[in-house]
Design a protein around this motif. Structure first.
Motif, PDB file in Angstrom:
ATOM      1  N   ALA A 495      42.064  43.475  35.594  1.00  0.00           N
ATOM      2  CA  ALA A 495      40.887  44.031  35.377  1.00  0.00           C
ATOM      3  C   ALA A 495      40.293  45.111  35.002  1.00  0.00           C
ATOM      4  CB  ALA A 495      41.174  44.859  36.980  1.00  0.00           C
ATOM      5  N   ALA A 496      41.115  45.776  33.786  1.00  0.00           N
ATOM      6  CA  ALA A 496      40.337  46.707  32.909  1.00  0.00           C
ATOM      7  C   ALA A 496      39.712  45.056  31.824  1.00  0.00           C
ATOM      8  CB  ALA A 496      41.822  47.845  31.973  1.00  0.00           C
ATOM      9  N   ASN A 497      40.407  44.701  31.482  1.00  0.00           N
ATOM     10  CA  ASN A 497      39.520  43.193  30.266  1.00  0.00           C
ATOM     11  C   ASN A 497      39.000  42.292  30.999  1.00  0.00           C
ATOM     12  OD1 ASN A 497      39.130  41.996  27.973  1.00  0.00           O
ATOM     13  ND2 ASN A 497      41.467  42.317  27.140  1.00  0.00           N
ATOM     14  N   PRO A 498      37.920  41.598  31.327  1.00  0.00           N
ATOM     15  CA  PRO A 498      37.497  40.602  32.109  1.00  0.00           C
ATOM     16  C   PRO A 498      37.689  39.641  30.917  1.00  0.00           C
ATOM     17  CG  PRO A 498      35.967  41.460  31.466  1.00  0.00           C
ATOM     18  CD  PRO A 498      36.833  42.843  31.492  1.00  0.00           C
ATOM     19  N   ASN A 499      38.180  39.579  29.335  1.00  0.00           N
ATOM     20  CA  ASN A 499      38.407  38.685  28.387  1.00  0.00           C
ATOM     21  C   ASN A 499      39.883  37.701  28.891  1.00  0.00           C
ATOM     22  OD1 ASN A 499      35.882  38.340  27.533  1.00  0.00           O
ATOM     23  ND2 ASN A 499      36.483  40.440  25.440  1.00  0.00           N
ATOM     24  N   LEU A 500      40.475  38.848  29.690  1.00  0.00           N
ATOM     25  CA  LEU A 500      41.915  38.266  29.665  1.00  0.00           C
ATOM     26  C   LEU A 500      42.419  37.474  30.458  1.00  0.00           C
ATOM     27  CD1 LEU A 500      44.080  41.733  28.830  1.00  0.00           C
ATOM     28  CD2 LEU A 500      43.994  39.823  27.303  1.00  0.00           C
ATOM     29  N   ALA A 501      43.379  36.290  30.100  1.00  0.00           N
ATOM     30  CA  ALA A 501      43.377  35.889  31.321  1.00  0.00           C
ATOM     31  C   ALA A 501      44.725  35.484  32.066  1.00  0.00           C
ATOM     32  CB  ALA A 501      42.758  33.912  31.410  1.00  0.00           C
ATOM     33  N   GLN A 502      44.815  35.103  33.341  1.00  0.00           N
ATOM     34  CA  GLN A 502      46.087  35.461  33.603  1.00  0.00           C
ATOM     35  C   GLN A 502      47.486  34.688  32.926  1.00  0.00           C
ATOM     36  OE1 GLN A 502      49.477  36.808  34.261  1.00  0.00           O
ATOM     37  NE2 GLN A 502      48.813  38.063  36.379  1.00  0.00           N
ATOM     38  N   ASN A 503      49.017  34.477  33.007  1.00  0.00           N
ATOM     39  CA  ASN A 503      49.844  33.510  32.559  1.00  0.00           C
ATOM     40  C   ASN A 503      49.370  32.065  33.906  1.00  0.00           C
ATOM     41  OD1 ASN A 503      49.990  34.149  29.932  1.00  0.00           O
ATOM     42  ND2 ASN A 503      51.987  35.426  30.453  1.00  0.00           N
ATOM     43  N   PRO A 504      49.971  31.001  34.006  1.00  0.00           N
ATOM     44  CA  PRO A 504      49.649  30.028  33.923  1.00  0.00           C
ATOM     45  C   PRO A 504      50.252  29.959  35.315  1.00  0.00           C
ATOM     46  CG  PRO A 504      49.857  28.876  32.271  1.00  0.00           C
ATOM     47  CD  PRO A 504      49.441  30.619  32.109  1.00  0.00           C
ATOM     48  N   ASN A 505      50.210  30.061  36.384  1.00  0.00           N
ATOM     49  CA  ASN A 505      51.246  29.691  38.159  1.00  0.00           C
ATOM     50  C   ASN A 505      51.069  31.418  38.603  1.00  0.00           C
ATOM     51  OD1 ASN A 505      51.386  27.062  38.488  1.00  0.00           O
ATOM     52  ND2 ASN A 505      52.722  27.481  36.168  1.00  0.00           N
ATOM     53  N   TYR A 506      50.742  32.146  38.456  1.00  0.00           N
ATOM     54  CA  TYR A 506      50.589  33.345  38.143  1.00  0.00           C
ATOM     55  C   TYR A 506      49.541  33.850  39.225  1.00  0.00           C
ATOM     56  CZ  TYR A 506      55.181  34.678  35.967  1.00  0.00           C
ATOM     57  OH  TYR A 506      56.547  34.440  36.019  1.00  0.00           O
ATOM     58  N   LYS A 507      49.158  34.440  40.209  1.00  0.00           N
ATOM     59  CA  LYS A 507      47.881  35.400  40.210  1.00  0.00           C
ATOM     60  C   LYS A 507      47.487  36.157  40.202  1.00  0.00           C
ATOM     61  CE  LYS A 507      49.515  32.420  44.996  1.00  0.00           C
ATOM     62  NZ  LYS A 507      49.946  33.064  46.759  1.00  0.00           N
TER      63      LYS A 507
END
Length: 507
Positions: A495-507
């Protein structure tokens, strides 16, 4: 112990804001790092560098999302141990439920909102931000370029250590090396992080102090951490690096296996000739965060350590999984790392009674861990406990021991089919534990020795993953999907950093 490195540094960090929170992103926080009046001489720089070592002890961030970021605490240490086949946190009545976060760890069902995972992320990135700011100060100092490079070698080594944790826990993470970079960082791939850490260690090696230096980052420490990196290279990158692991191990020198296995875990454990890398603690110097012992013992355990009951408060939490204690051979001295059976009141000589009127006798078995009895579960008993211990223990926290060098070299040798060499090394470790030589060696034997030699030292999750057992069913846990070999990026960080992407298969 006598703390070697204790200075603390109070600085606001922009890079910390980018990686840990989302507040005040436009403020030029690096202007608060003063280079005008302090930090010009080598002696002043050394005190500032002490702040980088102090970050290893973590910090209490309880007012920011409820996180506590000490490496020995119920957040970060439990994150390593309670997802492994070694330890768990039973729910005892209303104690230790805590929103179900520990049950998530036990059952491998954690999600991105679990604050133990957030604590681990914050611990690493605050340490990295702190180090980046100190490197900035060193660069602005009046030291010679050669002097700056030597000081920065230690700092880069400590920063790389944090990245060895991040690559293990999260896989793909941002690489941050500049205090002045105000951009929101994106993740680098696990392979890119691996290459970065390897390059850092190799580049700083010639600049680091040689020999044995307690509490400092030396060539021995760098080679030990390089060996760890190479030992897990197949997990991190898909490519095994067994020979590189052996080569790094062979460069570590000046240490021995202490005849007494528990020498490295005494209150005055700075005297151990086996410890390579530690986090120093001394409550008289104001160090905080080292209270793990109070997280395991029963509430009334204090009468077993102090005739007056003056031992510190205990929380009756983390304990061994069923089967761990009995997996040790009876004559294995390392079995004493677990406390089991009747607990005797020093004042009366009788068994201590629990509040419900039953004797305090720790059992190996645990019925329903969600409704556990107060005395169920063998307790962590590796670090020395004394009746006059303060809440903040004085045992230095061991990060790397010489026995790990032997075991890393043994495993890498075995995986390269150098079985005779591996057997010799494993037997050296076993002999110190009072055990007979093995005459044959299997991967299961190696896994067992890792489990027993380093019980409750915080590395079991990593070993489980490397050996593949992490994904198999075990007590109270079904099969684990492969994607859970890394943790999710904490939801608050996304939420703080839109440039981060979640690790695969996690919501």
């Amino acid at each position: 112990m006598k703390t070697r490195i204790i200075p603390k540094l109070s600085i606001s960090f922009l890079s910390l804001a980018l990686l840990v929170s989302c507040t005040d992103l436009d403020e030029k926080l690096y202007d608060k790092v003063s280079t005008d009046d302090y930090g010009k001489t080598e002696a002043e720089i050394r005190t500032i560098v002490g702040g980088a070592y102090a970050t290893l002890r973590g910090f209490n961030d309880a007012n920011a999302g409820g996180t506590i970021c000490f490496p020995t605490c119920e957040f970060i240490f439990f994150l390593n141990e309670c997802v492994s086949d070694e330890a768990l946190i039973p729910t005892r009545g209303t104690d230790w439920y805590d929103g179900g976060r520990y049950q998530q760890l036990q059952e491998h069902t954690w999600d991105a909102n679990n604050i133990t995972i957030l604590s681990a992320w914050k611990y690493c990135f605050q340490g990295i931000a702190n180090i980046n700011s100190i490197i900035y100060q060193v660069d602005k100092s009046e030291l010679t370029e050669e002097g700056k490079d030597k000081v920065k070698a230690e700092l880069r080594g400590l920063r790389a250590y944090y990245y060895t944790l991040l690559i293990d826990w999260f896989g793909d993470v941002p690489i941050s090396t500049s205090f002045e970079d105000t951009s929101l960082p994106a993740k680098s791939s696990r392979k890119e992080v691996f290459d970065f850490v390897e390059k850092e260690f190799i580049e700083i090696l010639p600049l680091l102090p040689s020999g044995v230096r307690y509490g400092g980052f030396t060539q021995n420490v760098a080679n030990s951490l390089l060996a760890r990196l190479y030992l897990n290279a197949e997990v991190y990158t898909g490519t095994p690096r067994w020979q590189d692991c052996i080569n790094a191990c062979e460069k570590v020198s000046g240490y021995v296996l202490e005849p007494n296995y528990f020498e490295s875990f005494k209150t005055q454990n700075e005297k151990s000739r086996e410890t390579i890398f530690v986090i120093p603690y001394d409550h008289k110097e104001g160090t905080v965060g080292n209270y793990l012992a109070s997280m395991t013992y029963h509430y009334n355990q204090r009468y077993a350590f102090s005739a007056t009951g003056g031992y510190q408060w205990c929380g009756n939490g983390i304990c061994a999984q069923p089967g761990l204690y009995s997996s040790f051979e009876e004559k294995d001295v390392r079995r004493k790392s677990l406390l089991i059976g009747d607990q005797i009141n020093l004042a009366t000589g009788n068994v201590i009674m629990m509040d419900d009127g039953n004797p305090l006798s720790y059992t190996e078995t645990i019925g329903d861990y969600k409704k556990a009895l107060q005395n169920e579960g063998a307790r962590l008993h590796k670090y020395e406990a004394q009746g006059d211990d303060q809440w903040e223990r004085d045992n230095d926290w061991v990060l790397v021991r010489y026995s790990e060098i032997l075991m890393m070299k043994a495993e890498a040798s075995f995986r390269l089919n150098y079985v005779v060499n591996a057997l010799t090394l494993v037997n050296e470790v076993r002999n110190r534990a009072g055990l007979d030589d093995l005459t044959t060696l299997t991967l299961a034997d190696l896994d067992n020795e890792w489990r027993h030699e380093f019980v409750f030292e915080g590395n079991r999750r990593t070993v489980n993953i490397r050996f593949g057992t992490f994904f198999e069913p075990w007590w109270s846990k079904g099969a684990t999907p492969k994607f859970r070999g890394v943790y999710p990026i904490p939801a608050t960080m996304l939420a703080a950093n839109p440039n981060l992407a979640q690790n695969p298969n996690y919501k």
